[in-house]
Motif scaffolding. Structure first.
Motif, PDB file in Angstrom:
ATOM      1  N   GLU A 195      17.130 -29.699 -35.712  1.00 25.99           N
ATOM      2  CA  GLU A 195      18.294 -30.093 -36.490  1.00 25.99           C
ATOM      3  C   GLU A 195      18.551 -29.177 -37.676  1.00 25.99           C
ATOM      4  OE1 GLU A 195      17.971 -34.235 -37.495  1.00 25.99           O
ATOM      5  OE2 GLU A 195      18.534 -34.859 -35.469  1.00 25.99           O
ATOM      6  N   THR A 196      17.652 -28.216 -37.915  1.00 25.34           N
ATOM      7  CA  THR A 196      17.859 -27.288 -39.030  1.00 25.34           C
ATOM      8  C   THR A 196      18.689 -26.070 -38.617  1.00 25.34           C
ATOM      9  OG1 THR A 196      15.833 -26.008 -38.573  1.00 25.34           O
ATOM     10  CG2 THR A 196      15.624 -27.966 -39.963  1.00 25.34           C
ATOM     11  N   ARG A 197      18.991 -25.936 -37.335  1.00 21.37           N
ATOM     12  CA  ARG A 197      19.687 -24.727 -36.857  1.00 21.37           C
ATOM     13  C   ARG A 197      21.186 -24.776 -37.107  1.00 21.37           C
ATOM     14  NH1 ARG A 197      22.225 -25.927 -31.967  1.00 21.37           N
ATOM     15  NH2 ARG A 197      21.580 -27.920 -31.044  1.00 21.37           N
ATOM     16  N   HIS A 198      21.730 -25.947 -37.405  1.00 22.07           N
ATOM     17  CA  HIS A 198      23.176 -26.083 -37.544  1.00 22.07           C
ATOM     18  C   HIS A 198      23.658 -25.491 -38.866  1.00 22.07           C
ATOM     19  CE1 HIS A 198      23.293 -28.711 -34.044  1.00 22.07           C
ATOM     20  NE2 HIS A 198      22.281 -29.376 -34.554  1.00 22.07           N
ATOM     21  N   THR A 199      24.907 -25.060 -38.893  1.00 23.86           N
ATOM     22  CA  THR A 199      25.499 -24.479 -40.088  1.00 23.86           C
ATOM     23  C   THR A 199      26.844 -25.138 -40.377  1.00 23.86           C
ATOM     24  OG1 THR A 199      26.562 -22.734 -38.783  1.00 23.86           O
ATOM     25  CG2 THR A 199      24.374 -22.248 -39.707  1.00 23.86           C
ATOM     26  N   GLY A 200      27.352 -24.900 -41.586  1.00 28.70           N
ATOM     27  CA  GLY A 200      28.652 -25.426 -41.956  1.00 28.70           C
ATOM     28  C   GLY A 200      28.668 -26.946 -41.938  1.00 28.70           C
ATOM     29  N   LEU A 201      29.809 -27.508 -41.620  1.00 28.30           N
ATOM     30  CA  LEU A 201      29.924 -28.967 -41.556  1.00 28.30           C
ATOM     31  C   LEU A 201      28.960 -29.567 -40.542  1.00 28.30           C
ATOM     32  CD1 LEU A 201      33.816 -29.394 -41.695  1.00 28.30           C
ATOM     33  CD2 LEU A 201      32.188 -30.021 -43.484  1.00 28.30           C
ATOM     34  N   ALA A 202      28.688 -28.829 -39.471  1.00 30.95           N
ATOM     35  CA  ALA A 202      27.819 -29.331 -38.409  1.00 30.95           C
ATOM     36  C   ALA A 202      26.368 -29.491 -38.856  1.00 30.95           C
ATOM     37  CB  ALA A 202      27.880 -28.415 -37.192  1.00 30.95           C
TER      38      ALA A 202
END
Length: 277
Positions: free
Chosen positions: A141-148
């Motif tokens: 779950e740490t791979r997401h960026t921005g709003l995601a």
């Protein structure tokens, strides 16, 4: 950039950390009192050569991303992180905007839970750090960026975010997530990242908009949950919660009733997580 002071600061903080502080074995042949350079580099997600050059006053000007990684790897407090940025010639990060720094106390506890699904989440629903079993249970779950990067946003915009929960639980989970985003919005105000997430969801999700109009209020942050895992099947887990003193971060620890089928599956996930590291 003050290379000499930066190098000295990194050395003193590396020397002050013990292997046990970061979940590493001490071993019999350790000559240094603190961590080795290669250990700090690994904890910070960079090469040993890159880190060594910084301590030797030969490194390139580190970016803000590299400094943030070093702050996490060295378990720096917010004040120490700010000092690190100043030594490297960068402006001090705005604390009201940045919520990506794990509290050192939280990180020390997380380091000791290497065989347990556990993760640190900020008040925006962004996962800041996970143990290997947590990655095996929930995905990275740490791979997401921005709003995601916010699970609040992903839940209402990305169908894949719901795959690990039974469909019968989706409505309850939606209300819980909307309630916690509402609490973050109330705390941070209109000119905040929480408000940006709310605005984006109001435009993207009818389900969220309907829940938002009800002004949901959170109850228990992490009630018992059911998971549908692609490799081990169904699990029924309890969630233990440790809240940071300023209430900006939460440590979530997933457990199962001892001797239950879910307990056996959690043990299997710990093995799977260790194999993927």
């Amino acid at each position: 950039m003050d290379r000499a002071q930066l190098a000295s600061f990194l050395r003193t903080r590396r020397d002050a950390l013990q292997p046990e502080d970061v979940g590493l074995p001490r071993g019999r042949r350790r000559r240094t009192g603190g961590l080795r350079r290669e250990e700090v580099a690994a904890l910070s997600g960079m090469s040993t050569d890159y880190y060594s050059r910084l301590e030797q006053q030969r490194g390139a000007h580190p970016s803000e991303q590299m400094l943030a990684a070093l702050a996490r790897g060295l378990r720096l407090s917010l004040a120490e992180r700010d000092h690190l940025f100043q030594l490297a010639g960068h402006a001090v990060p705005r604390r009201a905007v940045r919520a990506d720094h794990v509290n050192p106390g939280m990180m020390r506890i997380l380091d000791r839970l290497h065989d347990t699904p556990a993760q640190v989440v900020n008040h925006l629903g962004e996962t800041l750090a996970q143990t290997a079993p947590a990655v095996a249970l929930l995905g990275d779950e740490t791979r997401h960026t921005g709003l995601a990067s916010s699970v609040h946003y992903r839940w209402f915009t990305d169908p894949a975010a719901r795959l690990r929960h039974p469909a019968a639980d989706h409505a309850t989970q939606s209300r819980l997530i909307a309630a916690h985003l509402h609490a973050a919005y109330t705390r941070d105000g209109r000119a905040s990242r929480a408000a940006a997430i709310v605005d984006a969801l109001l435009a993207a999700s009818t389900e969220f908009a309907e829940l938002w109009r009800e002004h949901p209020v959170p109850g228990s942050y992490c009630p018992p949950k059911r998971f549908q895992h692609p490799e081990v099947g169904s699990l029924e887990l309890h969630c233990q919660v440790l809240v940071d003193p300023d209430e900006s971060q939460t440590l979530l620890v997933y457990t199962a009733v001892p001797g239950s089928e879910s307990d056996d599956k959690l043990r299997l996930l710990s093995v799977i997580g260790a194999q993927r590291v």
